[in-house]
Scaffold this motif. Structure first.
Motif, short mmCIF file in Angstrom:
data_model
loop_
_atom_site.label_atom_id
_atom_site.label_comp_id
_atom_site.label_asym_id
_atom_site.label_seq_id
_atom_site.Cartn_x
_atom_site.Cartn_y
_atom_site.Cartn_z
N GLU A 7 15.80 8.89 10.69
CA GLU A 7 14.83 9.11 10.01
C GLU A 7 15.06 10.18 8.97
OE1 GLU A 7 10.80 9.14 11.68
OE2 GLU A 7 11.66 8.85 13.64
N HIS A 8 14.02 10.30 7.83
CA HIS A 8 14.33 11.48 7.06
C HIS A 8 14.23 12.63 7.25
CE1 HIS A 8 14.57 12.67 2.60
NE2 HIS A 8 13.42 13.53 2.99
N VAL A 30 17.67 1.74 2.41
CA VAL A 30 18.08 2.67 3.42
C VAL A 30 19.51 3.31 2.64
CG1 VAL A 30 17.72 1.65 5.53
CG2 VAL A 30 19.73 0.72 4.28
N GLY A 80 9.78 4.16 9.43
CA GLY A 80 10.65 4.31 8.03
C GLY A 80 10.94 3.16 7.45
N ILE A 81 10.94 2.02 7.99
CA ILE A 81 11.27 0.88 7.40
C ILE A 81 9.93 -0.12 7.35
CG2 ILE A 81 12.76 -1.39 7.31
CD1 ILE A 81 15.07 0.50 7.86
N TYR A 127 19.90 4.45 13.26
CA TYR A 127 18.98 4.59 12.24
C TYR A 127 18.59 6.02 12.15
CZ TYR A 127 18.48 -0.44 12.40
OH TYR A 127 18.62 -2.10 12.46
N MET A 155 17.17 7.03 6.17
CA MET A 155 15.88 6.54 5.57
C MET A 155 15.77 7.38 4.04
SD MET A 155 14.88 4.51 8.16
CE MET A 155 14.97 4.30 10.11
N GLN A 164 9.16 4.82 1.15
CA GLN A 164 9.64 3.37 0.74
C GLN A 164 8.58 3.16 -0.49
OE1 GLN A 164 11.97 1.52 1.66
NE2 GLN A 164 12.55 2.51 3.71
N CYS A 174 12.69 -1.81 2.29
CA CYS A 174 13.47 -1.55 3.69
C CYS A 174 14.72 -0.88 3.29
CB CYS A 174 13.84 -3.12 3.99
SG CYS A 174 14.77 -4.06 2.88
#
Ligand code: HEM
Ligand code: FES
Lengths: 417, 106
Positions: free
Chosen positions: B8-9, B51, B35-36, B6, B101, B105, B49
């Motif tokens: 992250e941004h 992605v 991030g989720i 995963y 991500m 969100q 959620c």
């Protein structure tokens, strides 16, 4: 709250025959005695039919999972104005004010997409500084050592400044937006409401539409901006809205962005004052604020219910709901459903999975403004904690007579000198 | 156990082992990957959620069904490789999967 009133409600909730229970009676929302009634429905009749009420017959869903399932199935459960819309009380047909919250796909989807960029992450980040400055100023100007109404001085003022920013509405006239928001949602049978009939309401909202049309006309010929009116004026699927639809969409955005957040600001302070241990936890650890914001929104449940109308015969929890029947999803009850949320009847600012609540709805109508609302509440509490060690709530909140919006009209507080 | 990374941004990587049968969303939530949010708990009803599936893996993660596509269409900042991670089930085929991500969100 008056302990006797509370005890009477518990006794009445246990005694009332289920087939005579009209859970929507707004008086129980105004005096905050609704809880034992919902608890009984969740336990004994989670999919409940009320055959006779001032709103006609209706079904009530009170458990979390049944509500979630109904939200997802928008093909079987419509939001459309022509079937009655999204509140337990049908909107009078001649005075209908359609907006995308009262529409089904595909039109709903098109219009929602025009509005939603205003609350996209980058836009929110841009607004954060403005909101923080304004919040700080409002809090700095509060009186010390004397009693004042928190709702008016903080909750209303803050959300309305925000809304004026979203619409790029003339700042000095911002309280007009508060007034129209109150007009749009008030219970016309409540003597303290600003309007007393549906006709009067419609007439006042026409004034709102006229004021907004002026801004619209200015902006439709100017280059597109980041405010909501400009976005609607330039949006492919919104630029040719009919007058009623224009009125409805504006009312949706004003109410959506106003009452709900306002009541979360008031309700949050009330919850903290009733739970001093939680207030202490917060002061000792301000990093809990984001978690607490979700808990406040669950606890307050600013929108108590949304309504759908069945389009086909469907089964929920073993009961058959017929096409055409009214289904009320009581978020306020689902948010206290013990089978989904442990210790649901307690306000716990550091609870696990605080975002698991129904207050923003789910599915295609899920609140567009949810991140904006959370951001506003987060900033308010960050700025309050940085400035005020203590706020004493000195009166019981005065609640709104409504089964749709859970609101607080007035709450007296004092900041120690 | 299949490994899923995963990202992250801001670029922070979180390599995680996720049991077969869970969803990619659950793998993140159970391991506290930030991030989720997954507000609806995996019911495909909130789009928090979201992605971006690494393009190399798109063939193996499948395509959104109608409900997912409709929820995704309301999410902010979507791309052609956007998915709701609660709708991707972890299989041994997905060992090595990379998801990124979004900026936020919503
Ligand atoms: C704590 C604050 C808020 C709460 C509790 C809240 C609650 C809700 C709920 C329950 C719905 C309907 C969901 C459904 O039917 O499934 C909704 C929809 C909506 N809200 Fe909010 N709201 C809040 C703040 C805001 C803000 C700040 C805005 C302004 C931008 C906003 C704009 C909207 C709009 C435009 C819709 C219609 C969405 C659609 O039909 O697709 N809300 N909100
Ligand atoms: S967790 Fe809600 S859509 Fe995936």
């Amino acid at each position: 709250m008056d302990a006797n009133v509370q005890l009477d409600a518990i006794a009445e909730a246990a005694a009332v025959p289920l087939d005579q229970l009209d859970i929507a009676d707004p008086r129980r929302f105004a005096d905050d005695t609704i809880w034992p009634f919902f608890a009984r429905l969740r336990r004994e009749a989670p999919v409940h039919y009320c055959a006779d009420s001032p709103y006609g017959p209706y079904w009530s869903l009170t458990r979390y999972q049944d509500i979630l399932a109904t939200e997802i199935d928008h093909a079987s459960f419509s939001s459309d104005t022509s079937l009655g819309g999204i509140q337990i009380e049908d909107q009078p047909k001649a005075l209908a004010r359609p907006s995308f919250i009262r529409m089904d796909p595909p039109k709903h989807d098109e219009q929602r997409k025009v509005v939603s960029p205003i609350v996209a992450p980058a836009n929110l980040a841009r607004m954060e500084t403005t909101i923080r400055e304004r919040a700080g100023k409002i809090i700095d100007e509060l009186p010390r050592g004397e009693i004042f109404d928190w709702v008016d001085r903080v909750s209303i003022e803050l959300t309305i400044q925000m809304l004026a920013t979203l619409f790029d509405y003339p700042f000095e006239n911002r309280r007009q937006l508060t007034y129209w928001s109150d007009v749009a949602v008030c219970n016309v049978n409540d003597p303290t409401s600003p309007v007393h009939s549906e006709e009067e309401r419609f007439a006042e909202l026409k004034n709102m539409a006229a004021a907004m049309s002026k801004l619209w006309n200015e902006r439709v010929n100017a280059p597109p901006q980041h405010d909501l009116i400009s976005m609607l004026a330039h949006g492919e699927s919104t630029r040719n809205m009919q007058p009623n639809e224009f009125m409805g969409t504006l009312a949706l955005l004003i109410v959506g962005g106003n009452d709900t957040t306002r009541n979360s600001i008031s309700g949050g302070l009330h919850a903290l004052s009733q739970n001093p241990d939680e207030y202490r936890k917060l002061r000792e650890n301000p990093a809990l604020i984001p978690n607490m914001v979700s808990e406040i929104i669950r606890w307050q449940t600013p929108v108590a219910h949304m309504r759908r109308t069945a389009t086909v015969d469907t089964e929920i929890g073993g009961k058959t709901i017929r096409a055409g029947e009214k289904v009320v999803m009581w978020y306020v009850s689902g948010n206290r459903d013990e089978t989904m949320i442990p210790d649901a009847d307690r306000f716990i600012i550091d609870r696990k999975r605080p975002r698991q609540h129904l207050s923003f709805g789910f599915g295609i109508h899920r609140c567009v403004g949810n991140r904006l609302a959370e951001m506003q509440l987060r900033i308010v509490w960050e700025e309050i904690l940085a400035r005020l060690p203590q706020i004493e709530v000195v009166s019981e909140p005065e609640r709104v007579l409504s089964n749709f919006l859970r609101g607080i009209k007035r709450m007296d507080v004092r900041i120690p000198a | 156990m299949p490994k899923i990374t995963y990202i992250e941004h801001d670029g922070t990587e979180h390599p995680m082992e996720v049991p077969v049968g869970l969803t990619v969303m659950q793998g993140a939530v159970d391991n506290s990957v930030p991030g989720i949010d997954a507000d609806c708990g995996g019911a495909c009803a909130c789009a928090t959620c979201h992605v971006y599936v690494d393009p190399e893996w798109l063939g193996k993660t499948g395509t959104p069904n109608e409900q997912e596509a409709s929820m995704l269409s309301f999410a902010a900042v979507t791309e052609s490789n956007s998915r709701l991670s609660c709708q991707i089930e972890v299989t041994s085929e997905l060992d090595g999967l990379i998801v990124r991500m979004p900026e936020g969100q919503h």
